[in-house]
Design a protein around this motif. Sequence first.
Motif, PDB file in Angstrom:
ATOM      1  N   ALA A 244       5.072  18.029  12.983  1.00 30.73           N
ATOM      2  CA  ALA A 244       3.761  18.257  13.877  1.00 30.73           C
ATOM      3  C   ALA A 244       2.810  17.285  12.981  1.00 30.73           C
ATOM      4  O   ALA A 244       1.881  16.676  13.611  1.00 30.73           O
ATOM      5  CB  ALA A 244       3.183  19.396  13.923  1.00 30.73           C
ATOM      6  N   LEU A 245       3.069  17.185  11.656  1.00 32.89           N
ATOM      7  CA  LEU A 245       2.001  16.546  10.717  1.00 32.89           C
ATOM      8  C   LEU A 245       2.447  14.980  10.513  1.00 32.89           C
ATOM      9  O   LEU A 245       1.648  14.366   9.798  1.00 32.89           O
ATOM     10  CB  LEU A 245       2.280  17.265   9.290  1.00 32.89           C
ATOM     11  CG  LEU A 245       1.893  18.646   9.179  1.00 32.89           C
ATOM     12  CD1 LEU A 245       2.043  19.280   7.846  1.00 32.89           C
ATOM     13  CD2 LEU A 245       0.466  18.986   9.904  1.00 32.89           C
ATOM     14  N   GLN A 246       3.360  14.490  10.943  1.00 29.02           N
ATOM     15  CA  GLN A 246       3.912  13.201  10.901  1.00 29.02           C
ATOM     16  C   GLN A 246       3.075  12.219  11.834  1.00 29.02           C
ATOM     17  O   GLN A 246       2.122  12.690  12.712  1.00 29.02           O
ATOM     18  CB  GLN A 246       5.498  12.966  11.235  1.00 29.02           C
ATOM     19  CG  GLN A 246       6.438  13.690  10.178  1.00 29.02           C
ATOM     20  CD  GLN A 246       7.567  13.696  10.705  1.00 29.02           C
ATOM     21  OE1 GLN A 246       8.105  13.067  11.624  1.00 29.02           O
ATOM     22  NE2 GLN A 246       8.504  14.248   9.742  1.00 29.02           N
ATOM     23  N   GLY A 247       3.046  11.083  11.598  1.00 23.60           N
ATOM     24  CA  GLY A 247       2.431  10.029  12.567  1.00 23.60           C
ATOM     25  C   GLY A 247       0.926   9.888  12.331  1.00 23.60           C
ATOM     26  O   GLY A 247       0.236   9.130  13.142  1.00 23.60           O
ATOM     27  N   ALA A 248       0.635  10.321  11.205  1.00 30.71           N
ATOM     28  CA  ALA A 248      -0.933  10.132  11.086  1.00 30.71           C
ATOM     29  C   ALA A 248      -1.042   9.480   9.753  1.00 30.71           C
ATOM     30  O   ALA A 248      -2.308   9.010   9.548  1.00 30.71           O
ATOM     31  CB  ALA A 248      -1.901  11.520  11.269  1.00 30.71           C
ATOM     32  N   GLY A 249      -0.216   9.305   8.780  1.00 31.88           N
ATOM     33  CA  GLY A 249      -0.389   8.604   7.720  1.00 31.88           C
ATOM     34  C   GLY A 249       0.250   7.196   7.517  1.00 31.88           C
ATOM     35  O   GLY A 249      -0.291   6.302   8.248  1.00 31.88           O
ATOM     36  N   SER A 250       0.802   6.980   6.474  1.00 35.16           N
ATOM     37  CA  SER A 250       1.398   5.793   6.291  1.00 35.16           C
ATOM     38  C   SER A 250       2.572   5.228   7.286  1.00 35.16           C
ATOM     39  O   SER A 250       2.819   4.251   7.519  1.00 35.16           O
ATOM     40  CB  SER A 250       2.116   5.498   4.742  1.00 35.16           C
ATOM     41  OG  SER A 250       3.012   6.494   4.971  1.00 35.16           O
TER      42      SER A 250
ATOM     43  N   TRP B 255       1.953   3.521  12.304  1.00 37.72           N
ATOM     44  CA  TRP B 255       2.072   2.693  13.168  1.00 37.72           C
ATOM     45  C   TRP B 255       3.783   2.687  13.540  1.00 37.72           C
ATOM     46  O   TRP B 255       4.353   2.355  14.698  1.00 37.72           O
ATOM     47  CB  TRP B 255       1.907   1.170  12.596  1.00 37.72           C
ATOM     48  CG  TRP B 255       0.362   1.188  12.496  1.00 37.72           C
ATOM     49  CD1 TRP B 255      -0.528   0.925  11.484  1.00 37.72           C
ATOM     50  CD2 TRP B 255      -0.488   1.022  13.824  1.00 37.72           C
ATOM     51  NE1 TRP B 255      -1.682   0.870  11.982  1.00 37.72           N
ATOM     52  CE2 TRP B 255      -1.818   0.784  13.322  1.00 37.72           C
ATOM     53  CE3 TRP B 255      -0.195   0.876  15.235  1.00 37.72           C
ATOM     54  CZ2 TRP B 255      -2.824   0.671  14.214  1.00 37.72           C
ATOM     55  CZ3 TRP B 255      -1.382   0.592  16.161  1.00 37.72           C
ATOM     56  CH2 TRP B 255      -2.712   0.703  15.389  1.00 37.72           C
ATOM     57  N   SER B 256       4.771   2.909  12.632  1.00 38.35           N
ATOM     58  CA  SER B 256       5.960   2.964  13.160  1.00 38.35           C
ATOM     59  C   SER B 256       6.346   4.171  13.953  1.00 38.35           C
ATOM     60  O   SER B 256       7.216   3.912  14.911  1.00 38.35           O
ATOM     61  CB  SER B 256       6.966   3.358  11.712  1.00 38.35           C
ATOM     62  OG  SER B 256       6.414   4.292  10.921  1.00 38.35           O
ATOM     63  N   ARG B 257       5.660   5.259  13.711  1.00 39.12           N
ATOM     64  CA  ARG B 257       6.004   6.363  14.583  1.00 39.12           C
ATOM     65  C   ARG B 257       5.288   5.976  16.028  1.00 39.12           C
ATOM     66  O   ARG B 257       5.997   6.643  16.973  1.00 39.12           O
ATOM     67  CB  ARG B 257       5.328   7.681  14.195  1.00 39.12           C
ATOM     68  CG  ARG B 257       5.878   8.073  12.860  1.00 39.12           C
ATOM     69  CD  ARG B 257       7.207   9.000  12.953  1.00 39.12           C
ATOM     70  NE  ARG B 257       7.922   9.517  12.014  1.00 39.12           N
ATOM     71  CZ  ARG B 257       8.969  10.070  11.851  1.00 39.12           C
ATOM     72  NH1 ARG B 257       9.671  10.098  12.768  1.00 39.12           N
ATOM     73  NH2 ARG B 257       9.287  10.524  10.955  1.00 39.12           N
ATOM     74  N   ALA B 258       4.172   5.416  15.995  1.00 39.06           N
ATOM     75  CA  ALA B 258       3.549   5.276  17.137  1.00 39.06           C
ATOM     76  C   ALA B 258       4.183   4.225  18.119  1.00 39.06           C
ATOM     77  O   ALA B 258       4.350   4.399  19.236  1.00 39.06           O
ATOM     78  CB  ALA B 258       2.171   4.593  16.891  1.00 39.06           C
TER      79      ALA B 258
END
Lengths: 179, 285
Positions: B176-182, B185-188
């Motif tokens: 749940a904590l992924q996709g907000a840092g470095s 854009w890759s996760r998005a």
Amino acid sequence: MERTDEALMAAYVAGDGDALRLLYERYRGLLTRLLARGMPRSFDPGDLVQHTFLQLHRARFDFKPSARLRPWLITIAMNLKRDHLRRNKRSREVILDELPERSVPATASDTLLRQEAATQLHQALTKLPDNPREVITLHWLEGLSFAEVAEIVGASRSAVKVRAHRGYKKLREHLEKIP
Amino acid sequence: MTCHELQHKLKHKLPPDDHDREHAQSCTPCALLLEDSSASLIHALNQLEPASSPPAPDFSNIQAQLRAESGVVAWLRSRPSPLRSLFALSAATLVVLFALFAMPRVDLGLYPPLRMALALGLLSIAGLSTLSFSLRGLHRPRLSPRGLMALVILAGLAVPFALALLPPAHSPHPAALQGAGSDLWSRAAECFFLGLALATPVVLMARALSRDAHHRPLMALLAAAAAGITANLALQLHCPIVHPIHLVLSHASVAATALLGYAVVLRRLRPMSATSATPPSTPGA
């Protein structure tokens, strides 16, 4: 004995291709008039008439045996006409410039004055909001009952009567302004 | 006495009688016409009839069009409307079930049930309404274009973005904590393109079922909205990332892209004239 429209439609749904031809013969005049009314001189309603029957074919299994075919078919035609107008983004002012001419017999001057009033009324009719204009076109000009008009425009009978009343009132006011 | 009978009398300048006046007492349009004492309005209305109607096309043109109505797509769009809606709904449901069973979110056990129910419930209502209206037949009275556009905006954009902007549903699961840092854009990008892929079969099915192949812009936008909402539903069941920025960039934006993309594609595919897809009409004899 001549088959009713609904009987012909039921026959067409069941697979009788000739039934559609008979329906076409019955409705082509009405639909052509309805689709041509208020449109520019250059407009050919033939495509929309064809498209109406194509849509009738596609929607044939949606036709309920207890329903009346005339308002059902006219609803399709009117919707296609509205879509055509919207798609081609014709303003009412442009349409007014291109209205087909009415044939005017050579008669007395008071008839010519009344003809001029009719031309101005035609323009006034085109300038009416969509709702009253459609109701007057369908009810007065095409002779449909208020019940049929209500079915076509998707409103109650009383709402349709209110629209007609407002439309006639506006047209009369316009006529009273003509010297 | 009916409106029709009174109208016939007025059109043919027949004198009204007591029955006509009685009818006019309960019918305001007929009353107005009846009180048109100078008959100028009625006469002018009668003059509106055109001198002659344009010629109607030949029936053979219509027969040619009907002969061309063959194949799977023609079969689909001629089904009764409830069945067409069922086909469209089935396509959307399959997409959602695919996400749920083939690639479910890893934090499903931790996700607050009420929050999940809210998201799924709102998206389902939005999806059902846009999908069913997008298939509305031409034989039915038209709906208010403003109302339909409001539905496109509310269901197609407001609902996905509002859900995305809610506070994070939970935080204990590492995913749940992924996709907000470095890896923002890759996760998005992963979710965004997956969402577009999930939306595609829904919009294709809706187009195949449409009787006018979405030549009406509002119907096309409704179908695109339904596809975007379906993608959001599927992503809701697949993606464990709860950070709003990820949800806005990659889930809700699928809905916006579906709307914009289909509108652009439709403009290119739409015929130039009203019915250029139909054979030119030949005036009837």
